[in-house]
Design a protein around this motif. Structure first.
Motif, PDB file in Angstrom:
ATOM      1  N   HIS A 153       7.863 -46.295  13.294  1.00 47.29           N
ATOM      2  CA  HIS A 153       7.608 -45.020  12.639  1.00 47.29           C
ATOM      3  C   HIS A 153       8.849 -44.137  12.686  1.00 47.29           C
ATOM      4  N   ALA A 154       8.942 -43.222  11.748  1.00 50.48           N
ATOM      5  CA  ALA A 154       9.950 -42.166  11.813  1.00 50.48           C
ATOM      6  C   ALA A 154       9.443 -41.064  12.732  1.00 50.48           C
ATOM      7  N   VAL A 155      10.335 -40.520  13.553  1.00 53.28           N
ATOM      8  CA  VAL A 155       9.995 -39.403  14.431  1.00 53.28           C
ATOM      9  C   VAL A 155      10.957 -38.266  14.115  1.00 53.28           C
ATOM     10  N   VAL A 156      10.410 -37.140  13.704  1.00 54.18           N
ATOM     11  CA  VAL A 156      11.222 -35.998  13.262  1.00 54.18           C
ATOM     12  C   VAL A 156      10.757 -34.735  13.987  1.00 54.18           C
ATOM     13  N   PRO A 157      11.583 -33.693  14.029  1.00 51.26           N
ATOM     14  CA  PRO A 157      11.148 -32.435  14.663  1.00 51.26           C
ATOM     15  C   PRO A 157       9.897 -31.874  13.980  1.00 51.26           C
ATOM     16  N   ARG A 158       9.049 -31.257  14.753  1.00 49.45           N
ATOM     17  CA  ARG A 158       7.782 -30.711  14.263  1.00 49.45           C
ATOM     18  C   ARG A 158       8.005 -29.791  13.060  1.00 49.45           C
ATOM     19  N   GLY A 159       7.296 -30.087  11.958  1.00 49.83           N
ATOM     20  CA  GLY A 159       7.328 -29.240  10.774  1.00 49.83           C
ATOM     21  C   GLY A 159       8.557 -29.375   9.898  1.00 49.83           C
ATOM     22  N   SER A 160       9.452 -30.317  10.227  1.00 43.18           N
ATOM     23  CA  SER A 160      10.693 -30.424   9.447  1.00 43.18           C
ATOM     24  C   SER A 160      10.539 -31.234   8.181  1.00 43.18           C
ATOM     25  N   LEU A 161       9.454 -32.032   8.075  1.00 33.49           N
ATOM     26  CA  LEU A 161       9.284 -32.900   6.912  1.00 33.49           C
ATOM     27  C   LEU A 161       7.797 -33.021   6.608  1.00 33.49           C
ATOM     28  N   ALA A 162       7.362 -32.435   5.501  1.00 32.55           N
ATOM     29  CA  ALA A 162       5.950 -32.490   5.142  1.00 32.55           C
ATOM     30  C   ALA A 162       5.722 -33.686   4.231  1.00 32.55           C
ATOM     31  N   ALA A 163       5.256 -34.782   4.798  1.00 33.70           N
ATOM     32  CA  ALA A 163       5.040 -36.008   4.014  1.00 33.70           C
ATOM     33  C   ALA A 163       4.067 -36.908   4.765  1.00 33.70           C
ATOM     34  N   GLU A 164       3.278 -37.654   4.004  1.00 39.06           N
ATOM     35  CA  GLU A 164       2.355 -38.607   4.627  1.00 39.06           C
ATOM     36  C   GLU A 164       3.063 -39.895   5.011  1.00 39.06           C
ATOM     37  N   SER A 165       4.169 -40.214   4.333  1.00 39.25           N
ATOM     38  CA  SER A 165       5.017 -41.346   4.686  1.00 39.25           C
ATOM     39  C   SER A 165       6.433 -41.007   4.254  1.00 39.25           C
ATOM     40  N   VAL A 166       7.384 -41.770   4.776  1.00 38.70           N
ATOM     41  CA  VAL A 166       8.780 -41.473   4.479  1.00 38.70           C
ATOM     42  C   VAL A 166       9.554 -42.784   4.357  1.00 38.70           C
ATOM     43  N   ARG A 167      10.522 -42.797   3.454  1.00 37.30           N
ATOM     44  CA  ARG A 167      11.426 -43.933   3.360  1.00 37.30           C
ATOM     45  C   ARG A 167      12.647 -43.674   4.242  1.00 37.30           C
ATOM     46  N   LEU A 168      13.258 -44.731   4.713  1.00 31.81           N
ATOM     47  CA  LEU A 168      14.473 -44.553   5.496  1.00 31.81           C
ATOM     48  C   LEU A 168      15.531 -43.793   4.695  1.00 31.81           C
ATOM     49  N   ALA A 169      15.600 -44.085   3.401  1.00 35.92           N
ATOM     50  CA  ALA A 169      16.610 -43.429   2.559  1.00 35.92           C
ATOM     51  C   ALA A 169      16.420 -41.913   2.543  1.00 35.92           C
ATOM     52  N   ASP A 170      15.178 -41.444   2.756  1.00 37.83           N
ATOM     53  CA  ASP A 170      14.932 -40.000   2.783  1.00 37.83           C
ATOM     54  C   ASP A 170      15.558 -39.334   4.014  1.00 37.83           C
ATOM     55  N   LEU A 171      15.920 -40.145   5.005  1.00 37.90           N
ATOM     56  CA  LEU A 171      16.491 -39.616   6.251  1.00 37.90           C
ATOM     57  C   LEU A 171      18.002 -39.835   6.319  1.00 37.90           C
ATOM     58  N   ALA A 172      18.594 -40.231   5.186  1.00 42.66           N
ATOM     59  CA  ALA A 172      20.013 -40.595   5.180  1.00 42.66           C
ATOM     60  C   ALA A 172      20.914 -39.440   5.579  1.00 42.66           C
ATOM     61  N   ASP A 173      20.547 -38.231   5.252  1.00 44.36           N
ATOM     62  CA  ASP A 173      21.424 -37.077   5.523  1.00 44.36           C
ATOM     63  C   ASP A 173      21.139 -36.414   6.868  1.00 44.36           C
ATOM     64  N   ALA A 174      20.164 -36.900   7.590  1.00 43.90           N
ATOM     65  CA  ALA A 174      19.802 -36.284   8.878  1.00 43.90           C
ATOM     66  C   ALA A 174      20.700 -36.812   9.995  1.00 43.90           C
TER      67      ALA A 174
END
Length: 303
Positions: free
Chosen positions: A173-194
């Motif tokens: 699973h992706a683990v992100v800071p609370r409230g930083s990404l509102a999505a039911e699922s995420v692609r790895l490519a969506d996290l490329a700039d993090a």
């Protein structure tokens, strides 16, 4: 000729590993202690076993021959011990298992509870190692068995003498800071700039995640290197980056992170590795069955 089994084991490991330093590291001895024991072995047999080449030693023809016999002798001693173990029907048996952080936190308590309930005569001792170090310790006999893992992007190298039994398959699973990404699922490519929080690139987990990111079209910017999953999750909770975690690795996450399913098909398989020659040991088989049942109870049953 009377020789020490302990020294024969050191000779076998020298033939396998190539250097006295590697033998010492694998068996938790000092380099000088290994050198002294090998010198005593050479005196016991009365013939040169080693050639000194600078600071290294290599096996002579006689040394290679004795190392081959050592494999047979040590195997016969182990077989005799296992036969006596079977005769006792598992009573008083002790198994030494290699574990790593997330399995120790989440799966180990449940598996040991299963084992104690059904096989109270089996005692388990555990040793925490990095996942990439476990198979070598099983092969050299330091451990009876160990938990090993394979990511769908990167499998552990197989060791010919070892068998593996898959007991659990985890989602990553992706683990992100609370409230930083509102999505039911995420692609790895969506996290490329993090900014990312990962273990070192040479670790099994670190390499597997980097391969997955490259397959998604980017190289992660690793802002913080963290070897322990609990450390990585704490850094995510502090808003310092994102990471990936498997089901077992999420056992220590707090309320300040969001766990989001990955749209990318990334999984991790947990197996138990043991020497093929030990496959008929009843206590070992009981251990595997107990942990497979524990994984089923956690919803992580392997196919």
């Amino acid at each position: 000729m009377e020789v020490s089994l302990h020294r024969l084991k050191l000779l076998r490991e020298l033939e396998r590993r190539g250097t006295v330093t590697a033998v010492a590291a694998a068996l938790n001895y000092t380099v000088s202690a290994v050198s002294q024991q090998l010198a005593l072995l050479e005196r016991e047999v009365g013939t040169p076993l080693f050639d000194r080449r600078g600071r290294r030693i290599v096996l002579t023809e006689a040394g290679l021959s004795l190392a081959g016999h050592a494999e047979t002798i040590l195997g016969a001693v182990e077989d005799a011990a296992h036969a006596m173990e079977s005769a006792r029907a598992g009573v008083g048996t002790t198994l030494t298992a290699g574990v790593w952080a997330s399995v120790a936190t989440a799966l180990l308590p449940a598996g040991l509870a299963e084992l104690v309930r059904d096989h109270p005569g089996i005692t388990v001792r555990t040793r925490e190692l990095a996942p990439e170090d476990t198979t070598g310790a099983v092969r050299d006999g330091s451990l009876d068995l160990a938990f090993v893992l394979d990511y769908s992007t990167y499998a552990m190298a197989r060791v010919p003498e070892l068998a593996r039994v898959p007991i659990a398959v985890e989602s990553v699973h992706a683990v992100v800071p609370r409230g930083s990404l509102a999505a039911e699922s995420v692609r790895l490519a969506d996290l490329a700039d993090a900014p990312w929080i990962l273990s070192r690139a040479r670790s099994h987990y670190g390499r597997a995640v980097r391969i997955a990111c490259r397959e998604a079209g980017f190289e992660p910017e690793v802002r913080h290197e963290a070897g322990e999953q609990s450390t990585a999750l704490a850094l995510v909770a502090a808003g310092l980056g994102v990471t990936l975690a498997s089901d077992l690795g999420l056992g220590t996450h707090g309320a300040d992170v969001d766990v989001i399913p990955l749209a990318d098909a990334l999984t991790r398989t947990v197996s138990i590795a043991y020497r093929e020659r030990d496959a008929r040991r009843e206590p070992l088989r009981a251990f595997v069955e107990a942990f497979a049942e524990a994984a089923r109870g956690l919803g992580l049953e392997a196919p």
